[in-house]
Design a protein around this motif. Structure first.
Motif, PDB file in Angstrom:
ATOM      1  N   GLY A 137      74.890  73.391   4.836  1.00 19.77           N
ATOM      2  CA  GLY A 137      74.039  73.728   5.970  1.00 19.77           C
ATOM      3  C   GLY A 137      74.303  72.915   7.215  1.00 19.77           C
ATOM      4  N   ASN A 138      73.326  72.922   8.123  1.00 19.07           N
ATOM      5  CA  ASN A 138      73.446  72.194   9.388  1.00 19.07           C
ATOM      6  C   ASN A 138      73.235  70.702   9.169  1.00 19.07           C
ATOM      7  N   GLU A 139      73.115  69.972  10.256  1.00 21.86           N
ATOM      8  CA  GLU A 139      73.019  68.515  10.138  1.00 21.86           C
ATOM      9  C   GLU A 139      71.758  68.088   9.382  1.00 21.86           C
TER      10      GLU A 139
END
Length: 403
Positions: A300-302
């Motif tokens: 996923g994202n950060e």
């Protein structure tokens, strides 16, 4: 003589039924000393009451039949000898005697009814008294269980009251007595329902050595849930020697039960993949579940990658605990109950079969994961590749140690 014999037989039946009822009443004190016999006593009371009533009816019918036969006999005799004056006098005497028999029969019948009613009232009053006493004693047990889940609450359990075909539960709020069902919250009613159920489940002499809870914390807030897990379950285990089986859809309940019962013989099972043939049942594999979560978050994202690193820290901690339990045969010592992963590395070094290179590698992974847990200022989530490198290290350790 046939109708007279019927009266005599009916009287003997009544006499036997009355004696049986009297014997039953005189034995109530002894038999009801054991509360478990109450259902049997009540059932026997009903059967004996029915028997007495049936005997009374049979006796009344026999007496009526006798009177009818006698009337027919006197009429037949009177018709044949009505011209005989002396016989007429005799008939008058017989009529008088017949009326006397009828009056005696009615008097006896009334006496039988009065005796039966008095005996039944005596039995019912005694049963009612014993029921109140038994409910009072068992009510103290209900109060104990309820208070475990509601320590220091202003609203409490107040007692049970016997009804015709049910039991009324009462609560007390700020000194005022009230019906529990209409005035308690869903949470409080659930606690009260559990308290009544546990009172029954822990009855002395019960043949069952276990209790089963199916989602017991429904409608409970965090405080009541913690009281159930931290107070009720230990009381059942240690105070009553019961095996406790808890079914739950709530992960935090399962996790908390694991945390508080590490020193016990604990088993956790997962029910998955439901089908017409039933669910797939497996022993809980928390490590594999954590690995799956880390791989998902790493994609996923950060923010998700930060969560993956934090889960990596939890995975390292759980790995050390489960490896210790597997190799040593006992949970980690109590001093490590609230230990951080960095502190658990000391425990890891004491586990037979672990190598210095493994100690260094796991220490490196814990150091990699720790900043994500503390969300240090300026922290930037690592890449997926870096996360999976450390995850692979733990998976290799698991395979090497048969986990």
């Amino acid at each position: 003589m046939g109708r007279f014999d019927a009266v005599e037989t009916a009287w003997r039946q009544y006499d036997a039924a009355y004696d049986a009822m009297a014997t039953h009443v005189h034995s109530l004190v002894t038999r009801l000393a054991n509360g478990l016999q109450a259902p049997e006593v009540v059932a026997e009371q009903g059967a004996l009451t029915t028997a007495v009533e049936a005997a009374v009816v049979a006796l009344a019918e026999a007496l009526t039949g006798y009177q009818t036969g006698w009337d027919g006999f006197t009429k037949a005799v009177g018709a044949r000898v009505s011209s005989n004056t002396e016989v007429k006098r005799l008939d008058a005497l017989i009529s008088a005697l017949s009326a006397d028999r009828e009056m005696r029969a009615i008097t006896a019948y009334d006496a039988v009814l009065d005796q039966s009613k008095a005996l039944m009232q005596e039995a019912e009053a005694y049963l009612q008294k014993k029921q109140v006493e038994l409910l009072g004693a068992r009510g103290d047990e209900v109060r104990g269980w309820y208070d475990l889940m509601n320590p220091g609450a202003d609203v409490g359990y107040d007692g049970m009251e016997p009804g015709t075909d049910h039991v009324k539960l009462h609560a007390r709020s700020f000194g005022v007595r009230m019906g529990a069902a209409a005035n308690l919250s869903e949470c409080q009613l659930n606690c009260l329902g559990l308290a009544v159920w546990m009172m029954r489940a822990t009855t002395p002499g019960s043949p069952f050595g276990f209790v089963v809870f199916d989602d017991p914390i429904q409608s409970m807030d965090d405080d009541h849930t913690e009281a159930f897990i931290g107070s009720v379950v230990p009381q059942l285990l240690d105070g009553h020697g019961k095996q406790v089986i808890v079914l739950s859809h709530v992960e935090r309940v399962v996790t908390r039960l694991r945390e508080l019962n590490k020193a016990r013989s604990l088993r956790v099972y997962n029910f998955d993949a439901y089908s017409a043939a039933g669910p797939v049942i497996t022993t809980e594999v928390k490590l594999k579940k954590l690995i799956s979560e880390i791989k998902t978050f790493a994609d996923g994202n950060e923010a998700h990658r930060t969560m993956a690193v934090d889960r990596l820290r939890v995975l390292a901690e759980q790995f050390i605990r489960e490896l210790h339990a597997k190799v040593q045969g006992v949970p980690a010592p109590a001093e490590y109950d609230n230990a951080k992963p960095s502190e658990l590395l000391k425990l890891f070094r004491t586990i037979p079969g672990t190598l210095p290179a493994e100690h260094d590698g796991l220490k490196d992974t814990v150091g990699f994961a720790d900043p994500a847990h503390h969300t240090e200022v300026g922290y930037a989530a690592p890449t997926k590749a870096n996360i999976l490198t450390h995850l692979n290290r733990i998976e290799c350790l698991m395979r090497k140690h048969g986990m």
